[in-house]
Each structure stands twice: as C-alpha cells, then as structure tokens.
Design a protein around this motif. Structure first.
Motif, PDB file in Angstrom:
ATOM      1  N   TRP A 163      -7.088 -11.676 -33.992  1.00 38.87           N
ATOM      2  CA  TRP A 163      -7.557 -11.554 -32.612  1.00 38.87           C
ATOM      3  C   TRP A 163      -6.682 -12.389 -31.689  1.00 38.87           C
ATOM      4  N   SER A 164      -6.684 -12.049 -30.411  1.00 34.93           N
ATOM      5  CA  SER A 164      -5.914 -12.780 -29.402  1.00 34.93           C
ATOM      6  C   SER A 164      -6.546 -12.558 -28.035  1.00 34.93           C
ATOM      7  N   ILE A 165      -6.722 -13.628 -27.281  1.00 35.01           N
ATOM      8  CA  ILE A 165      -7.280 -13.534 -25.932  1.00 35.01           C
ATOM      9  C   ILE A 165      -6.531 -14.505 -25.023  1.00 35.01           C
ATOM     10  N   ASN A 166      -6.722 -14.359 -23.714  1.00 29.22           N
ATOM     11  CA  ASN A 166      -6.172 -15.299 -22.743  1.00 29.22           C
ATOM     12  C   ASN A 166      -7.321 -15.934 -21.987  1.00 29.22           C
ATOM     13  N   VAL A 167      -7.328 -17.270 -21.895  1.00 39.15           N
ATOM     14  CA  VAL A 167      -8.442 -17.989 -21.267  1.00 39.15           C
ATOM     15  C   VAL A 167      -8.254 -18.158 -19.765  1.00 39.15           C
ATOM     16  N   ASP A 168      -7.142 -17.635 -19.216  1.00 33.46           N
ATOM     17  CA  ASP A 168      -6.884 -17.645 -17.766  1.00 33.46           C
ATOM     18  C   ASP A 168      -6.738 -19.045 -17.183  1.00 33.46           C
ATOM     19  N   ASP A 169      -6.228 -19.960 -17.970  1.00 29.65           N
ATOM     20  CA  ASP A 169      -5.934 -21.310 -17.489  1.00 29.65           C
ATOM     21  C   ASP A 169      -4.994 -21.951 -18.505  1.00 29.65           C
TER      22      ASP A 169
END
Length: 402
Positions: free
Chosen positions: A110-116
């Motif tokens: 899995w991979s996500i971006n936390v926007d910070d």
C-alpha cells in the motif's frame, strides 16, 4: 532522583568552556541551531579519507532496499527519518509525505500521501498493527500498518521530530515546543501533557522517547534534562540534569540531549551536546561516572561497554561500570557520524558518504563495511537486522550473515 553532579564528577569550567565553544561552532556550520549566531566564523575540517581494510570479513548482507526520494528535503533542516519495522512488516516515509507499507517479502502492499511533510519517521506497533507518523504542521496520524487505512489524526501545538513511543495503549511524543504528549493509541485523544523548559537557543532536533520500565517513559529535552513520566497518566516521577552548559552567551550554554537515552541492565546512559556522558546505577540511583564527550547521537551498549560517537567524529568505547576509556578511534574523524548500534557482535556506525562501518568492540578496529546511497544520520537495529534511511531517500535493510 535529584542528586547533583559534584566535585570530582564535574568537569572543570575551563574544559567545559572549550568544549561548548567547539560545539557551538559546529552548530553554526550545520545551520541546525534555532536562533541567530552571526559573528561566529565556522571552522571547516576536512573529513578523514577512508583506509582500505586489510582483511575485511563479511558481516552483513542486503535483504531489502527502496528509494522513497527526498522531495521537499532541505539541507537547512537535516532531520532524521526512520523506518518503521515490526515482525517483518516495513513502513517507510518520505519527506514529501509519501507513506508506504511492505510485506515480509519486501513487496509494496500500500502507499498513500499524508499531504504534509513528514518529520519524525515511522513508529510501528506489531500488536495493534498501527503505524504512527508526525508532520511539520504538528499533526500526528495513525494508520493500519497492513492496509494503510487512516485511523485517526491529532493536532499538536508543535511539530515532532522523532518517532513516537508506542506502549501500554499510549502514543508518547516529544514536540519541539517543549511539550511532551501522551495520546490514546485507539483514538488519538490527548490523555496527558507535560511542559518542559525551552531554552532561547537549541539544536534543531530532539531525542526519541524510550522506556525506563514497563510503566515509565524516559524523555530527554533541549534544556539538558531527563524526565521520567508515567506512561498511563503523565505524572512526573523525577527529573535529572545531564547537559551542563557554561559560558556568557546562549550559544555557549546550549546543553541539548538529542540522543535517545539508553536503559540496559538497570543502568542508564545519556550524553549531551555540551559535553557530558552520564552513567547512572538505577538500583542505587547513584551516578557511576561523568565523562567529557559531546554528541547529538544516541549511545550503544554491550555487556561491557558504552560506545559514543562525538561531534568531531571520534568513536570511543568506555567501561560501562567505571567510565574508563577502553579504546578510541579517529579513523572516521569529521565524517558526520551516526549513532553507534550493536548488530550481532559488532558495532555499526554510518557516515555522510552512506558507508556503514563495522567495528570489532574488543579492539576498536574496522573489520567490515557496507554502503548505501546518500548521507546517513541514524542507524536502527531490530534483532539481526540493520536499517538505514539516507538523506537522499534510500532505505536499506541488512541481515547478519549466518
């Protein structure tokens, strides 16, 4: 535990002034000091060139690597990012905010971006399958470490620069505004908060929280102190000064403890930016020794030694009971060394070229090397595995050769 460090245990004023002046200059060179230091000219020392090992031995073999990149990284803000690792599960973070999970086979799941921008690296709790990260904006976020699903988010008053301590259903964090926090692992709700003194000028960084015992967290702060606090409700049990700065200016008096304290076999070891390495017997609550060495990095211990890397790149091994110097190495002088760690029967230390050097603890000689890409600032060990994340974003895991 309030006994002060006195008489023969204390460094003389002249020596301390010399030490803090040296580390203050190094602080200006690294541009990692919060505050204004105009007028101090940096002293530049060339790093020692590596000497080929006469008869190298094979100690580590690579088992995993990935490149998370260094987007939004800044040389003016050289923070450590650390790998989350538990039961073969790997969670990595990039400065740009990318969070990725890998299974035990090294496959990205899995991979996500936390926007910070992520500032503190990853802490993983295997039991609850939770990954915790913190951001530049002061957010603390919890994710399912197996799926990447977000569980909760909490806003703090300051940013957190090191991985959290996850224990006893609490997430313990040390923020750069001087506040220590205890959050609920399940909900992220703030359970307790403890305020510490914040000096006018300090090093950009902090020590990761650690456990003193099963119910007590040990936190080091920018004012040169260690604080023992109950994990469950944040009650302060004791406080002890480690760093003792001296001088006429705030820069000279900086006494940060940025290296995570070490608790092992009922002994406590801590080291400060202002030049004191402290050994305490926890059973008697007596100071065993105070030695003169300045560092921002955590220590390492084995059955007989406590090992330190100094600001100027010396590697020193001391007797863990008496503080006597057992050996000292200048082979890596001015190479911006990481913290030392024990991996098997060897001491591992990284440098600004991405090289990990393995020392024989009996002799202090370098017996093996492995290499990654980019400067290393921190080494981690779990069991027989060594983990690194370079400033260029290269994550690598090595396994002891069987």
């Amino acid at each position: 535990m309030t006994q002060s460090i006195r008489s023969s245990k204390m460094l003389n004023t002249k020596t301390i002034k010399k030490t803090v002046m040296h580390v203050a200059v190094l602080a200006v060179m690294s541009t990692a000091v919060i505050g204004c230091n105009r007028g101090i000219k940096p002293v530049v020392n060339d790093p020692v060139k590596l000497v080929q090992i006469a008869q190298p031995i094979s100690v580590l073999q690579p088992v995993f690597s990935t490149d998370v990149g260094n987007k939004k990284a800044s040389k003016k803000d050289p923070l450590d990012l650390q790998v989350g690792y538990a039961n073969g599960q790997i969670v990595t973070a990039s400065r740009g905010g990318e969070l990725s999970g890998f299974n035990s086979a090294g496959e990205r799941v899995w991979s996500i971006n936390v926007d910070d921008q992520i500032t503190g690296g990853v802490a993983v709790d295997a039991l609850s399958q939770t990954a915790i990260v913190s951001t530049r904006g002061g957010k603390v976020m919890a994710f399912d470490s197996t799926t990447g699903a977000k569980r909760w988010q909490q806003q703090l008053s300051g940013s957190v620069l090191t991985p959290a301590l996850i224990t006893n259903n609490r997430v313990v964090l040390s923020a750069n505004d001087g506040f220590l926090h205890g959050l609920s692992l399940q909900t992220g709700q703030l359970v307790w908060q403890f305020a510490t003194q914040v000096p006018a000028i300090s090093v950009r960084g902090s020590a990761a929280p650690t456990l003193l015992d099963n119910e007590t967290a040990l936190l080091a702060t920018a004012d040169g102190r260690l604080h023992a606090i109950t994990v469950d409700n944040g009650l302060p049990l004791w406080s002890r000064r480690v760093g003792v700065g001296a001088g006429s200016s705030e820069v000279e008096r900086m006494s940060d403890v940025d290296g995570k304290p070490i608790v092992d076999k009922n002994q406590l070891f801590a080291i400060s930016y202002s030049g004191q390495l402290l050994g305490i017997d926890l059973a008697s609550r007596q100071v065993m020794f105070v030695n003169e060495i300045a560092s921002l990095k955590s220590l390492a211990v084995n059955t007989q030694q406590v090992i330190a890397t100094s600001l100027d790149g010396k590697v020193v091994a001391y007797d863990r009971n008496s503080g006597e110097t057992l050996w000292e190495s200048d082979e890596l002088a001015y190479r911006d060394l990481t913290n030392p760690v024990m991996i098997g029967n060897y001491i591992a230390i990284g440098d600004f070229d991405g090289v990990v050097h393995l020392f024989d603890p009996a002799t202090g000689s370098i017996v093996s090397r492995v290499e990654t890409k980019g400067a290393l600032t921190n080494l981690q060990v779990q069991g027989s595995r060594l983990m690194t994340q370079s400033t260029s974003g290269q994550v690598a895991i090595w396994q002891l050769v069987r």
